[in-house]
Motif scaffolding. Structure first.
Motif, PDB file in Angstrom:
ATOM      1  N   PRO A  73       0.846  -1.204   0.000  1.00 42.97           N
ATOM      2  CA  PRO A  73       0.000   0.000   0.000  1.00 42.97           C
ATOM      3  C   PRO A  73       0.882   1.255   0.000  1.00 42.97           C
ATOM      4  CG  PRO A  73      -0.104  -1.117   2.126  1.00 42.97           C
ATOM      5  CD  PRO A  73       0.691  -1.990   1.229  1.00 42.97           C
ATOM      6  N   PRO A  74       0.287   2.410  -0.271  1.00 42.53           N
ATOM      7  CA  PRO A  74       1.071   3.650  -0.302  1.00 42.53           C
ATOM      8  C   PRO A  74       1.895   3.819   0.967  1.00 42.53           C
ATOM      9  CG  PRO A  74      -1.117   4.065  -1.112  1.00 42.53           C
ATOM     10  CD  PRO A  74      -1.098   2.634  -0.653  1.00 42.53           C
ATOM     11  N   SER A  75       3.154   4.219   0.800  1.00 39.79           N
ATOM     12  CA  SER A  75       4.043   4.421   1.940  1.00 39.79           C
ATOM     13  C   SER A  75       5.039   5.496   1.547  1.00 39.79           C
ATOM     14  CB  SER A  75       4.779   3.112   2.254  1.00 39.79           C
ATOM     15  OG  SER A  75       5.624   2.793   1.153  1.00 39.79           O
ATOM     16  N   ARG A  77       8.171   5.149   0.869  1.00 35.63           N
ATOM     17  CA  ARG A  77       9.060   4.712  -0.218  1.00 35.63           C
ATOM     18  C   ARG A  77       8.318   4.633  -1.542  1.00 35.63           C
ATOM     19  NH1 ARG A  77      11.932  -0.615   0.910  1.00 35.63           N
ATOM     20  NH2 ARG A  77      12.583  -0.332  -1.249  1.00 35.63           N
ATOM     21  N   HIS A  78       7.085   4.168  -1.476  1.00 39.66           N
ATOM     22  CA  HIS A  78       6.263   4.113  -2.691  1.00 39.66           C
ATOM     23  C   HIS A  78       4.997   4.913  -2.408  1.00 39.66           C
ATOM     24  CE1 HIS A  78       8.732   0.982  -4.509  1.00 39.66           C
ATOM     25  NE2 HIS A  78       8.801   0.431  -3.314  1.00 39.66           N
ATOM     26  N   VAL A  79       4.997   6.176  -2.807  1.00 47.78           N
ATOM     27  CA  VAL A  79       3.910   7.071  -2.377  1.00 47.78           C
ATOM     28  C   VAL A  79       2.527   6.570  -2.798  1.00 47.78           C
ATOM     29  CG1 VAL A  79       5.083   9.254  -1.996  1.00 47.78           C
ATOM     30  CG2 VAL A  79       4.497   8.558  -4.328  1.00 47.78           C
ATOM     31  N   PHE A  80       2.447   5.945  -3.976  1.00 54.37           N
ATOM     32  CA  PHE A  80       1.149   5.417  -4.420  1.00 54.37           C
ATOM     33  C   PHE A  80       1.099   3.895  -4.326  1.00 54.37           C
ATOM     34  CE2 PHE A  80       0.058   9.253  -7.403  1.00 54.37           C
ATOM     35  CZ  PHE A  80      -0.105  10.033  -6.284  1.00 54.37           C
ATOM     36  N   PRO A 265      -6.963  -1.681  -3.497  1.00 50.53           N
ATOM     37  CA  PRO A 265      -7.770  -0.639  -4.139  1.00 50.53           C
ATOM     38  C   PRO A 265      -6.940   0.529  -4.660  1.00 50.53           C
ATOM     39  CG  PRO A 265      -8.093  -0.631  -1.767  1.00 50.53           C
ATOM     40  CD  PRO A 265      -7.329  -1.859  -2.079  1.00 50.53           C
ATOM     41  N   TRP A 266      -5.761   0.773  -4.065  1.00 52.80           N
ATOM     42  CA  TRP A 266      -4.984   1.942  -4.504  1.00 52.80           C
ATOM     43  C   TRP A 266      -4.556   1.824  -5.971  1.00 52.80           C
ATOM     44  CZ3 TRP A 266      -3.263  -1.721  -1.034  1.00 52.80           C
ATOM     45  CH2 TRP A 266      -2.169  -2.489  -1.432  1.00 52.80           C
TER      46      TRP A 266
END
Lengths: 297, 317, 325
Positions: A73-75, A77-80, A265-266
């Motif tokens: 999920p978005p974090s 390190r990986h914004v999306f 879902p993101w």
């Protein structure tokens, strides 16, 4: 208005550019008052800059598979978040945007060009030509566009160029009708009649006198066409008839994500938001242009 | 009025002929020609079906004869035989049609019943909060890909809240109205959304123009109720340009149905079209395209009649 | 005869983006039972807005009535609720508008437009309303009324449409008919026909008429009283005889001089009024006509004159009036 035609070339050019400059000035002042349109222009430019500078900006490579980090999920390190192959969604969105926006722009331009050509031919020559072209327009309106595009793209393949061609060739009708209508009304103006009486040929008359007058409606039409083309492209990709993976587009990213929507879902949310924001900006700009360029408002 | 309707029907015929030529042209343009579409298919096709198709097109005959044969067969209701199922295309379409018509009909009615009042109220309360909110929502709705809205609804109402079923027309073994309504709620919302947005915008601007007309002031000066002035005097005039927009959108509703049916597993024509597409089932595709276009033309005729009723000046020309 | 309508100090303003337009600036007048009053002035002088104001017909515009009273048979029209004024409009006060081409609804039949008021105000059946509408159309000189009533207005000429408008305004036999430049959009010959028609109908129905026009020439043998408006003010009012015999306001004189004359002195030159009507967004403190007035003095530019009695029944708003013209 007939007089400048007979005067030396330079005088005429200067006269027109001065007039155009002041018209552009008035339009710009009106456009600036449309706050949403101005904000949209800025946002759209930002989106376009991000997408087209993606190789420089993007934190990852668009096809960099990272199997240790799949479906995150978005974090920070990986914004999306990441997809099923651990590819960074934000990066893929930027790259996908390049294709989607390019297709949208080119298809809308192509559609407007075709529409202008067909509409001006119909409006200027009238009678038989008009009748034929307008029946053709009715016909193109009557065949459901999306299924038609789907069938044609099955033959034509799904390269970016062929998608642009197909969408462009099937979205000229509105422009054609608008241009035809404007020409019919401009055609009766005295300066066009005078130009014809002076023995000017048809094409120079169209180019010189009529097109600048209907330019505004073409600009507005093209702008709104960009939004439609982006949505159409994404719909085709979503149905599996668009640009093939691994090249990302917003549409095929959505197609990929559909199966896993319940758990990730993101992956569905962000590409859709990208389309929504882009098309919304384009449409607000179109609205602003309409306010700025339409003399009847 | 009767003469006007007859005239419109007479104009329909060349349009339908034009459409059939375009669709026939698409078959011809298929890689390897019409019969090539049969040969490059990987899956098994009943040789009898291929022979029947070749015979109907008469592939060795000149092009115009091929067209005439094909069109003649279409007129007689013979749309060919599906490659996938070896069944007549007409039968397959007829089987799926009721579900599509139900979905499209309900969506159309929903869009109409929402868009017209929304547009009218926005115009009556121009620059009010209501007007701004509905304008904003309309812009968002128009900018949204239909299928994405569908997916988001599914995620919210089916996955998270679990209020509504993800797909299908009814739960197997259940035959209640509520169950059917639950199934059609999301597809109909998705299919109608764009039109609610577009038509209400159009209705609003048309209404704003009409409300400034002299005859509206005259109506007020006669002491009619506000309601009467708006419904009887303004709405009929404002509706005239809106009808032509709705007409143009009928073709797009068919496109929308293809997407909506795919997302919500709705067993209608649209979904069948996508399935036929992936199987390269050309007779079925052409049949659906022809049927869809005919439907569009027929609805256009209906809209023309409504147009003539709304604006008495039209039928006098 | 008694007073039917009494307007006191009516002020109306439009709040536009470019500023406040002071359209009507405190006008007062009365209309007696059976009187014909002509309101004269150039376009944009507030004569129509004044009428629309008292009937609350400025809805949907930026116009607001800021002050004043409009007593119709003792009831202040400006204080009536929307529902109440709608009971009065069309029943007690009928209106005829300027442009018959745009003032009738193009998509409703004449039957529908004629009968709806009757059904609403008098509570008659549709059948009765139809009979009555046909009689009214005959009365205003529409031939074959029972056939034409089913038609739409686009099939009618301008003069015929204006006859329909008049029939419509008279449907409920109002006590007061307000006609807002009803002949301006018509040919001169038709104009005369319509004016004769209205005069006949007035005798028949015994109503009062307020006739708004920019043409001072047509009021002479039509109205009993005239009031001249300029920039939202009444600048002169009198009975017709006195006004023409002893014209007092420079603006009224200007209006008369710019009229083509009938009969004897046909060779007299037309003298136009110099300049243009003032910008109602930027009215100063002086007489609004001063910038165009040949006799304007210091005082005229500083102070706006009020209406003052020149002689019995003849009022004028001019500092120079009474000093001999």
């Amino acid at each position: 208005m007939a007089a400048p035609i007979m005067e030396p070339q330079t005088a005429e050019v200067e006269g027109i550019t001065a007039a155009q400059r002041s018209n552009a000035r008035i339009a710009w002042d009106k456009f600036r008052k449309h706050k949403l349109a101005v904000a949209s222009t800025c946002l759209l430019l930002a989106i376009a800059a991000l997408c087209f500078l993606a190789p420089l900006i993007a934190p990852y490579k668009f096809d960099a598979i990272d199997l240790r980090n799949i479906r995150r999920p978005p974090s920070a390190r990986h914004v999306f978040g990441t997809d099923g192959l651990g590819r960074d969604l934000f990066t893929r969105l930027l790259y996908g945007g390049r294709i989607s926006v390019t297709i949208g722009l080119s298809a809308a331009l192509l559609g407007s060009m075709l529409g202008t050509l067909i509409g001006s031919a119909a409006g200027y020559y009238g009678r038989g030509v008009d009748n034929l072209l307008m029946r053709l327009t009715d016909l193109a309106y009557s065949i459901p566009t999306l299924p038609l595009i789907i069938v044609i793209s099955a033959y034509a393949g799904s390269s970016i160029a062929s998608l642009v061609a197909i969408i462009g060739f099937l979205s000229w009708m509105t422009t054609a009708r608008v241009v035809r209508g404007s020409i019919l009304s401009v055609k009766e103006n005295e300066y066009v009649v005078a130009a014809r009486a002076l023995g000017f040929g048809d094409l120079p008359i169209i180019l010189r006198h009529i097109l600048p007058n209907i330019g505004n409606s073409i600009i507005i039409g093209t702008t709104l066409g960009v939004g439609n083309a982006i949505i159409l492209e994404s719909s085709l990709s979503f149905l599996g008839m668009g640009v093939n993976p691994p090249t990302p587009t917003w549409g095929n990213m959505l197609m990929d994500s559909q199966a896993t929507m319940a758990t990730e879902p993101w992956l569905t949310f962000f590409p859709g938001m990208a389309i929504l924001m882009t098309v919304l900006c384009v449409n607000f700009i179109g609205d602003g242009l309409q306010d700025a360029l339409d003399p009847t408002l | 009025m009767a003469r006007y309707i007859v005239k419109r029907i007479a104009q329909m015929i060349p349009l339908l002929i034009g459409i059939s030529i375009v669709i026939f042209g698409i078959i011809q343009a298929a890689p390897g020609g019409p019969e090539g579409t049969l040969l490059d298919r990987g899956m098994f096709v009943d040789p009898a079906a291929i022979d029947a198709y070749r015979a109907k097109l008469g592939v060795d005959k000149p092009l115009y004869l091929q067209y005439l044969r094909w069109a003649g067969a279409m007129l007689g209701g013979d749309m060919g035989v599906s490659f996938q199922t070896q069944r007549p295309v007409l039968d397959m379409i007829a089987e799926r049609l009721p579900d599509t018509v139900r979905l499209m009909g309900i969506s159309f009615a929903l869009a109409f019943c929402l868009a017209i009042p929304l547009g009218v109220f926005s115009a009556l309360r121009q620059y009010s909060v209501f007007d701004y909110v509905s304008t904003g929502l309309a812009f968002v709705a128009i900018a949204m890909p239909v299928f994405w809205f569908g997916l988001m609804l599914q995620y919210l109402f089916s996955v998270r809240l679990q209020w509504l079923p993800v797909a299908g027309t009814a739960t197997i073994g259940v035959d209640t109205l509520l169950d059917k309504l639950k199934h059609i709620a999301m597809p109909a919302t998705v299919l109608s959304l764009t039109y609610v947005a577009g038509w209400s915008r159009y209705m609003r601007s048309s209404m704003l123009v009409v409300l400034k007309q002299d005859y509206i002031r005259t109506a007020h000066s006669k002491g009619l109720l506000k309601k009467t002035v708006i419904v009887a005097h303004a709405l009929k005039n404002a509706g005239i340009p809106v009808v032509s927009v709705i007409t143009q959108d009928i073709a797009r509703i068919f496109s929308g149905a293809v997407i909506t049916e795919t997302i919500f597993g709705w067993p209608g024509i649209g979904r069948m079209f996508i399935q036929a597409m992936s199987a390269r089932d050309y007779p079925l595709l052409m049949g659906i395209l022809m049927m869809g276009s005919t439907m569009v033309v027929a609805f256009n005729l209906l809209a023309d009649i409504i147009y003539g009723w709304l604006d008495p000046r039209i039928s006098f020309k | 005869m008694g007073t039917m309508l009494e307007v006191k100090d009516l002020r109306t303003r439009f709040h536009t983006r470019e500023g406040v337009v002071r359209a009507v600036n405190g006008i007062s007048y009365t209309v007696d039972e059976g009187e014909t009053l002509a309101v004269v002035g150039e376009s944009g002088c507030g004569k129509s807005v004044g009428m629309l104001s008292i009937l609350q017909l400025l809805q949907g515009t930026t116009g607001r009535v800021e002050a004043g009273e409009a007593l119709f048979r003792g009831v202040d029209l400006l204080k009536l609720s929307d529902t109440e004024i709608r009971k009065l409009r069309g029943r007690d006060i009928g209106m005829v508008f300027q442009d018959p081409m745009t003032s009738l609804n193009p998509v409703l039949s004449i039957k529908r437009q004629m009968t709806e008021g009757l059904v609403k105000h008098l509570g008659v059946s549709r059948r009765e309303a139809l009979d009555r509408a046909i009689r009214l159309l005959r009365l205003v000189g529409i031939p074959k009324a029972e056939e034409l009533i089913g038609e739409y207005t686009f099939q009618f000429s301008g003069g015929m449409r204006q006859r329909v408008m008049i029939a419509m305004a008279l449907a409920c036999e109002p006590r007061l008919l307000i006609a807002d430049e009803p002949t301006t959009a018509l040919d001169v010959t038709i104009q005369a026909q319509i004016m004769n028609l209205v005069r006949e109908l007035k005798d028949q129905f015994g109503m009062a008429i307020v006739w708004i026009t920019h043409d001072l020439g047509i009021v002479a043998n039509f109205a009993q009283n005239v009031q001249v408006m300029y920039a939202g003010y009444i600048v002169e009012k009198a009975d017709v005889g006195s006004l023409f015999a002893r014209t007092a306001h420079p603006y009224t004189i200007g209006l008369l001089n710019s009229l083509p004359a009938n009969g004897a002195d046909r060779r007299r030159r037309l003298i136009p009024i110099k300049g243009a009507p003032p910008n109602l967004r930027a009215l100063g403190g002086g007489c609004p006509f001063a910038p165009r007035c040949g006799r304007a003095a210091e005082r005229c530019r500083a102070e706006n004159p009020a209406l003052a009695e020149l002689e019995r029944g003849h009022q004028v708003a001019c500092w120079n009036a009474g000093e001999g013209l």
